[in-house]
Design an enzyme around this catalytic site. Structure first.
Site, PDB file in Angstrom:
ATOM      1  N   GLU A 173       9.372 -46.768 -22.856  1.00 34.47           N
ATOM      2  CA  GLU A 173      10.680 -47.179 -23.410  1.00 34.47           C
ATOM      3  C   GLU A 173      11.699 -47.468 -22.307  1.00 34.47           C
ATOM      4  O   GLU A 173      12.816 -46.934 -22.322  1.00 34.47           O
ATOM      5  CB  GLU A 173      11.208 -46.106 -24.365  1.00 34.47           C
ATOM      6  CG  GLU A 173      10.321 -45.919 -25.580  1.00 34.47           C
ATOM      7  CD  GLU A 173      10.930 -45.033 -26.670  1.00 34.47           C
ATOM      8  OE1 GLU A 173      11.935 -44.354 -26.422  1.00 34.47           O
ATOM      9  OE2 GLU A 173      10.370 -45.030 -27.783  1.00 34.47           O
ATOM     10  N   GLU A 301       3.576 -45.265 -30.531  1.00 35.81           N
ATOM     11  CA  GLU A 301       4.380 -44.217 -31.194  1.00 35.81           C
ATOM     12  C   GLU A 301       4.762 -44.754 -32.566  1.00 35.81           C
ATOM     13  O   GLU A 301       5.420 -45.786 -32.664  1.00 35.81           O
ATOM     14  CB  GLU A 301       5.663 -43.902 -30.415  1.00 35.81           C
ATOM     15  CG  GLU A 301       5.432 -43.137 -29.139  1.00 35.81           C
ATOM     16  CD  GLU A 301       6.740 -42.722 -28.453  1.00 35.81           C
ATOM     17  OE1 GLU A 301       7.753 -42.461 -29.138  1.00 35.81           O
ATOM     18  OE2 GLU A 301       6.740 -42.679 -27.214  1.00 35.81           O
TER      19      GLU A 301
HETATM   20  O1  AHR Z   1       8.100 -39.121 -29.592  1.00 33.75           O
HETATM   21  C1  AHR Z   1       9.352 -38.646 -29.232  1.00 33.75           C
HETATM   22  C2  AHR Z   1      10.105 -39.605 -28.322  1.00 33.75           C
HETATM   23  O2  AHR Z   1      10.373 -40.787 -29.031  1.00 33.75           O
HETATM   24  C3  AHR Z   1       9.393 -40.083 -27.102  1.00 33.75           C
HETATM   25  O3  AHR Z   1       9.562 -39.235 -26.021  1.00 33.75           O
HETATM   26  C4  AHR Z   1      10.047 -41.396 -26.808  1.00 33.75           C
HETATM   27  O4  AHR Z   1       9.174 -42.309 -26.197  1.00 33.75           O
HETATM   28  C5  AHR Z   1      10.543 -41.869 -28.160  1.00 33.75           C
HETATM   29  O5  AHR Z   1      11.857 -42.240 -28.122  1.00 33.75           O
END
Ligand code: AHR
Length: 497
Positions: A173, A301
């Site tokens: 990110e 994610e």
């Molecule tokens: O999964 C939790 C967080 O969400 C991670 O650290 C990040 O990549 C995202 O914003």
């Protein structure tokens, strides 16, 4: 009167193949994911290395293929060298991502040994926040090397055979202003490309995952993707995509909209696929000698996430305080199951999908440090998906009605996918509407649907006091017909004769 709907398989439209790589997961050094989650040396149920056997057993049940590690936001400030060698020499350091302390008791060797024991393959993320291409290069030598200083150091630390890590995430990110040392697209493209070259020159068998925007809601989307993919084109195997859903629990309207989430998820994935196609075209036009690359999506994610629920934010600069320990309702499980349909129905472009995360932090498994572990409601759709949905995925068509889902507009009442292998065939169905629907399943004549497992939405949760409060129920499918309850997820299994 019940509504009626037919659900057809369109055998002319095979989407792709599914298997448990689409139900991969993620363990970050965050909150109690590692410390108190998978690792809890004081717990009576832990093994000789301090890893919890009860949690390991639950993870085995989830048939996870890949596990992304060690972050997440954490990785952008992490120096992996602090987590190797003698434990007593490892430093206790502040982690700026989550305002906690990182004891470095678990590092690459411990985590990889744990993963190997459970049959999980790590996806390794490198630090492109405070980290350098050189540090990433040294890490791949340590993990995958056979000769030289770093490979020898791994041997000295007890691991002879290289780990052979296949997937590498180039940062996490990196467009997010919350990220440690966030970057502009140009700036990220530059460091990611330099790192990519070093890693691939060293080990051409690896696959590289470049950061996409943190979410499609970011202002950077999709210009970030266009810049990064164009500039790093020759090195990109996958582009990462992150997506979380939630709703305002006080609003009935928001609840209704929540059931349309998979429609939003579908659109995001399709839009990203269009962007990738656009980049292909531009590169091939600007550099006609370029060979078209096969660029896939790493949906590394995704989940439902109620921001800051289950967080002990007053506890800072300690090891293993609670962060984002969401407790999932049966409603969340139904919407979660519908998101699985989005993944299956786009398995032509998604190479890997990792639900975030595996233990304690927005996770299917919750633990008490030193105590018990329980399975959350979302554990169950995951378990059925990861253990069964493998084979060819075909498009489905239905003649069902729509329901109104707020910002998503009119959304089909049924979210459906179909997977078939040699012996079995499966419909994965979510009735997202408030109506009861008499459904007929129309597939090849030699498939006989008989068993269904289902879960209906409610506010109910599993807790340490009542761990089996929400469990899936079973139903019988007769003559390929089943009555679908409102807002219910179904796993429907058939025999191929
Ligand atoms: O999964 C939790 C967080 O969400 C991670 O650290 C990040 O990549 C995202 O914003």
């Amino acid at each position: 009167m019940n509504k009626k709907a037919n659900i057809y398989v369109d055998y002319d439209e095979k989407i792709g193949n599914a298997d448990n790589r689409l139900f991969s997961s993620f363990v970050e050094h965050m909150g109690r994911a590692v410390y108190g989650g998978i690792y809890d040396p004081q717990n009576a149920l832990s093994d000789e290395n301090g890893f919890r056997t009860d949690v390991a057993e639950y993870i085995r049940e989830l048939n996870v293929k890949y596990v992304r590690y060690p972050g997440g936001n954490f990785v952008s400030g992490y120096d992996w060298k602090n987590g190797i060698g003698k434990k007593e020499d490892r430093p206790l350091l502040p982690d700026l991502a989550w305002s906690l302390m990182e004891p470095n008791e678990i590092g690459v060797d411990e985590f990889f040994a744990w993963a190997e024991k459970l049959g999980l393959e790590p996806i390794m993320a490198v630090n492109l926040g405070t980290g350098t291409p050189q540090s990433a290069f040294e890490l791949i030598q340590y993990c995958n090397g056979t000769q030289g200083y770093w490979a020898d150091l791994r041997r000295k630390n007890g691991r002879e055979k290289p780990y052979g890590v296949k997937y590498w995430c180039l940062g996490n990110e990196m467009d997010g202003e919350w990220q440690i040392c966030a970057r502009t697209a140009e700036n990220y493209a530059q460091i990611a490309k330099m790192t990519a070259k070093m890693l691939k020159d060293y080990d051409p068998t690896i696959k590289l995952i470049f950061c996409g925007s943190s979410s499609s809601d970011m202002k950077t989307f999709p210009e970030w993707e266009k810049t990064v993919l164009y500039q790093c084109y020759d090195y990109v195997d996958l582009v990462s995509s992150h997506k979380y859903f939630s709703y305002d629990k006080k609003s009935e309207q928001a609840k209704n909209e929540f059931f349309g989430s998979s429609n939003g998820f579908d659109k995001n994935i399709e839009y990203l696929t269009e962007i990738i196609d656009e980049v292909h075209k531009k590169r091939l036009k600007d550099f006609p000698e370029t060979k078209k690359r096969n660029i896939g999506i790493a949906l590394d994610e995704w989940n439902i996430w109620y921001y800051h629920e289950g967080s002990d934010l007053d506890k800072v600069w300690v090891v293993g305080a609670a962060r984002e320990e969401n407790v999932y309702t049966a409603r969340d499980a139904v919407v979660f199951a519908s998101l699985i349909n989005s993944i299956l129905n786009h398995c032509d472009s998604i190479e890997i999908a990792c639900y975030a995360q595996l233990v304690n932090v927005i996770a299917p498994i919750l633990t008490q440090t030193g105590g018990k572990a329980i399975k959350q409601t979302i554990f169950y759709p995951l378990k059925y998906a990861a253990n069964n949905l493998s084979g060819d995925v075909y498009k489905c068509k239905t003649d069902c009605d729509d329901f109104k889902a707020g910002k998503y507009g009119k959304v089909p009442s049924l979210s459906v996918s179909f997977v078939k292998n040699e012996n079995k065939a499966y419909f994965w169905v979510c009735n997202l509407s408030e109506e009861t629907i008499d459904a007929s399943f129309i597939a090849e004549e030699n498939i006989f649907f008989n068993k269904a497992v289902f879960m209906t939405e409610s506010d109910e949760v599993n807790s340490f006091e009542n761990p089996f409060n929400v469990l899936p129920s079973e139903a019988e499918v007769k003559d390929n017909k089943l009555t679908l309850l409102p807002r219910t997820w179904y796993f429907i299994e058939g025999e191929v004769k």
